[in-house]
Design a protein around this motif. Structure first.
Motif, PDB file in Angstrom:
ATOM      1  N   ALA A 130     -12.403 -34.129 -12.326  1.00  0.00           N
ATOM      2  CA  ALA A 130     -13.603 -34.296 -12.700  1.00  0.00           C
ATOM      3  C   ALA A 130     -14.024 -33.971 -13.950  1.00  0.00           C
ATOM      4  N   LEU A 131     -13.577 -32.645 -14.303  1.00  0.00           N
ATOM      5  CA  LEU A 131     -13.912 -31.951 -15.594  1.00  0.00           C
ATOM      6  C   LEU A 131     -13.216 -32.792 -16.653  1.00  0.00           C
ATOM      7  N   LEU A 132     -12.040 -33.205 -16.496  1.00  0.00           N
ATOM      8  CA  LEU A 132     -11.240 -33.700 -17.687  1.00  0.00           C
ATOM      9  C   LEU A 132     -12.331 -35.025 -17.776  1.00  0.00           C
ATOM     10  N   TYR A 133     -12.504 -35.829 -16.921  1.00  0.00           N
ATOM     11  CA  TYR A 133     -13.164 -36.820 -16.957  1.00  0.00           C
ATOM     12  C   TYR A 133     -14.537 -36.919 -17.730  1.00  0.00           C
ATOM     13  N   GLN A 134     -15.355 -36.000 -17.323  1.00  0.00           N
ATOM     14  CA  GLN A 134     -16.684 -35.472 -17.794  1.00  0.00           C
ATOM     15  C   GLN A 134     -16.510 -35.156 -19.230  1.00  0.00           C
ATOM     16  N   GLY A 135     -15.482 -34.296 -19.570  1.00  0.00           N
ATOM     17  CA  GLY A 135     -15.259 -33.610 -20.680  1.00  0.00           C
ATOM     18  C   GLY A 135     -14.854 -35.101 -21.772  1.00  0.00           C
ATOM     19  N   LEU A 136     -14.145 -35.719 -21.327  1.00  0.00           N
ATOM     20  CA  LEU A 136     -13.516 -36.869 -22.342  1.00  0.00           C
ATOM     21  C   LEU A 136     -14.713 -37.935 -22.507  1.00  0.00           C
ATOM     22  N   MET A 137     -15.333 -38.372 -21.299  1.00  0.00           N
ATOM     23  CA  MET A 137     -16.235 -39.353 -21.488  1.00  0.00           C
ATOM     24  C   MET A 137     -17.379 -39.299 -22.138  1.00  0.00           C
ATOM     25  N   ASN A 138     -18.208 -38.057 -21.628  1.00  0.00           N
ATOM     26  CA  ASN A 138     -19.483 -37.586 -22.334  1.00  0.00           C
ATOM     27  C   ASN A 138     -19.178 -36.971 -23.595  1.00  0.00           C
ATOM     28  N   GLY A 139     -18.243 -36.084 -23.954  1.00  0.00           N
ATOM     29  CA  GLY A 139     -17.760 -35.816 -25.350  1.00  0.00           C
ATOM     30  C   GLY A 139     -17.863 -36.703 -25.950  1.00  0.00           C
ATOM     31  N   VAL A 140     -16.929 -37.939 -25.772  1.00  0.00           N
ATOM     32  CA  VAL A 140     -16.850 -38.968 -26.675  1.00  0.00           C
ATOM     33  C   VAL A 140     -18.084 -39.782 -27.010  1.00  0.00           C
ATOM     34  N   ARG A 141     -18.824 -40.063 -25.538  1.00  0.00           N
ATOM     35  CA  ARG A 141     -19.705 -40.905 -25.566  1.00  0.00           C
ATOM     36  C   ARG A 141     -21.268 -40.086 -26.520  1.00  0.00           C
ATOM     37  N   LEU A 142     -21.404 -38.888 -26.229  1.00  0.00           N
ATOM     38  CA  LEU A 142     -22.435 -38.096 -27.008  1.00  0.00           C
ATOM     39  C   LEU A 142     -22.235 -37.900 -28.417  1.00  0.00           C
ATOM     40  N   GLY A 143     -20.770 -37.540 -28.448  1.00  0.00           N
ATOM     41  CA  GLY A 143     -20.464 -37.226 -30.216  1.00  0.00           C
ATOM     42  C   GLY A 143     -20.617 -38.481 -30.936  1.00  0.00           C
ATOM     43  N   PHE A 144     -19.976 -39.560 -30.266  1.00  0.00           N
ATOM     44  CA  PHE A 144     -19.918 -40.818 -31.073  1.00  0.00           C
ATOM     45  C   PHE A 144     -21.392 -41.581 -31.304  1.00  0.00           C
TER      46      PHE A 144
ATOM     47  N   LEU B 281     -16.538 -46.960 -25.306  1.00  0.00           N
ATOM     48  CA  LEU B 281     -15.419 -45.979 -25.779  1.00  0.00           C
ATOM     49  C   LEU B 281     -15.043 -44.735 -24.776  1.00  0.00           C
ATOM     50  N   GLY B 282     -16.009 -44.263 -24.439  1.00  0.00           N
ATOM     51  CA  GLY B 282     -15.914 -42.879 -23.607  1.00  0.00           C
ATOM     52  C   GLY B 282     -15.356 -43.394 -22.204  1.00  0.00           C
ATOM     53  N   ALA B 283     -15.805 -44.425 -21.537  1.00  0.00           N
ATOM     54  CA  ALA B 283     -15.201 -44.925 -20.494  1.00  0.00           C
ATOM     55  C   ALA B 283     -13.531 -45.353 -20.650  1.00  0.00           C
ATOM     56  N   PHE B 284     -13.373 -46.039 -21.699  1.00  0.00           N
ATOM     57  CA  PHE B 284     -11.927 -46.398 -21.855  1.00  0.00           C
ATOM     58  C   PHE B 284     -11.126 -45.296 -22.106  1.00  0.00           C
ATOM     59  N   ILE B 285     -11.211 -44.223 -22.774  1.00  0.00           N
ATOM     60  CA  ILE B 285     -10.538 -42.946 -22.840  1.00  0.00           C
ATOM     61  C   ILE B 285     -10.580 -42.067 -21.502  1.00  0.00           C
ATOM     62  N   ALA B 286     -11.554 -42.103 -20.789  1.00  0.00           N
ATOM     63  CA  ALA B 286     -11.514 -41.027 -19.420  1.00  0.00           C
ATOM     64  C   ALA B 286     -11.256 -41.976 -18.447  1.00  0.00           C
ATOM     65  N   SER B 287     -11.051 -43.161 -18.683  1.00  0.00           N
ATOM     66  CA  SER B 287     -10.597 -43.957 -17.220  1.00  0.00           C
ATOM     67  C   SER B 287      -9.290 -43.577 -16.414  1.00  0.00           C
ATOM     68  N   PRO B 288      -8.098 -43.023 -17.209  1.00  0.00           N
ATOM     69  CA  PRO B 288      -7.297 -42.406 -16.371  1.00  0.00           C
ATOM     70  C   PRO B 288      -7.502 -41.097 -15.644  1.00  0.00           C
ATOM     71  N   ALA B 289      -8.539 -40.311 -16.098  1.00  0.00           N
ATOM     72  CA  ALA B 289      -8.891 -39.130 -15.438  1.00  0.00           C
ATOM     73  C   ALA B 289      -9.805 -39.603 -14.288  1.00  0.00           C
ATOM     74  N   TYR B 290     -10.565 -40.587 -14.210  1.00  0.00           N
ATOM     75  CA  TYR B 290     -11.187 -41.159 -13.177  1.00  0.00           C
ATOM     76  C   TYR B 290     -10.443 -41.742 -12.061  1.00  0.00           C
ATOM     77  N   LEU B 291      -9.425 -42.429 -12.492  1.00  0.00           N
ATOM     78  CA  LEU B 291      -8.568 -42.749 -11.401  1.00  0.00           C
ATOM     79  C   LEU B 291      -7.845 -41.429 -10.687  1.00  0.00           C
ATOM     80  N   VAL B 292      -7.335 -40.569 -11.201  1.00  0.00           N
ATOM     81  CA  VAL B 292      -6.887 -39.336 -10.582  1.00  0.00           C
ATOM     82  C   VAL B 292      -7.874 -38.683  -9.603  1.00  0.00           C
ATOM     83  N   LYS B 293      -9.071 -38.505 -10.459  1.00  0.00           N
ATOM     84  CA  LYS B 293     -10.257 -37.720  -9.797  1.00  0.00           C
ATOM     85  C   LYS B 293     -10.528 -38.764  -8.542  1.00  0.00           C
TER      86      LYS B 293
END
Length: 273
Positions: free
Chosen positions: A99-113, A139-151
């Protein structure tokens, strides 16, 4: 007479010149990504139990008619109690790493972009804010999708008594494997870098400052004085100067230290028995 007329003559109105407002300042993209990721990861630690309960409620009765299955979870509070009493407090934080990996990737990309598009002026165009927000979210959802699957797999995983949905029964790492030590060392390297870089900067400044004839520092009187002066003149980010090389050095150093220590410790335990 001339003075009287000049005093009471109507004066031409002076129109103030509008100064162009400075646009939003752009942060260094890796820093913007990191700040967004850290903010959302911090929130995730507190909200992950609700995410676990949400996953269980959504999987309960999957493709079953209403009333034809046993309902283990009947609401948020009852589900929190059931998970906590059956799986323990750790059960409420299942899938936290993913979940931390998912949030970090998705929101890091989303907010940063989105912050970047705002800084370069793309959001000022008609519909630019909407398009930028949608693109950042996609873009954030696409990059973080694998982490959401594992979560999702990990949060659904539980004992048979309260299990709902398909149980994947993932086994992450052997607690005694080198991979576990390697992962823990990498995580600790990041934490140590973020925590210790300000102290490292202050130590470097104190040791490198010139001294007077009495061997007293000319720039700083001590730790607190150096901290206050750096923050006042260079901003809070002045305390994080050189963070990248700190991590580049510290990460392999920590990984190798922990890995070698773990291997030696396991060897010693084998010889002992």
């Amino acid at each position: 007479m001339w003075l009287k007329n000049s005093l009471f003559a109507p004066q031409a109105s002076i129109t103030p010149v509008a100064r162009p407002s400075p646009g939003p300042r752009a942060l260094w993209p890796p820093l913007d990504f990191t700040l967004g990721a850290l903010a959302c990861c911090g929130a995730c630690v507190f909200t992950n139990p609700l995410e676990v309960v949400k996953t269980r409620l959504q999987l309960q009765g999957e493709l079953r008619a209403r009333g034809s299955y046993q309902r283990h979870y009947r609401g948020v509070l009852q589900a929190l109690w059931v998970v906590g009493s059956t799986d323990g407090l750790r059960g409420l934080q299942k899938g936290l790493t993913a979940a931390l990996l998912y949030q970090g990737l998705m929101n890091g990309v989303r907010l940063g972009f989105y912050s970047y598009t705002e800084a370069v002026g793309l959001t000022d165009a008609p519909g630019g804010s909407l398009i930028s927000g949608a693109a950042a979210g996609a873009l954030g959802a696409f990059i973080a999708s694998p982490a959401y699957l594992v979560k999702t797999h990990l949060q659904a995983q539980t004992v048979a008594v309260i299990a709902v949905g398909h149980q994947h029964n993932h086994q992450w790492f052997d607690p005694h494997s080198c991979l576990t030590a390697l992962t823990a060392a990498m995580i600790s390297g990041v934490a140590v870098t973020i925590t210790m870089t300000p102290f490292d900067v202050i130590s470097t400044r104190l040791y490198n400052q010139p001294v007077d004839e009495f061997k007293r520092g000319r720039l700083y009187c001590g730790f607190v004085d150096c901290l206050m002066k750096v923050c006042a003149t260079e901003g809070i980010m002045g305390l994080y100067k050189g963070m990248t090389p700190v991590f580049v050095r510290l990460a392999p150093h920590t990984v190798l230290s922990m890995l070698i220590w773990d291997v030696l410790r396991q060897r010693a335990l084998l010889y002992r028995h």
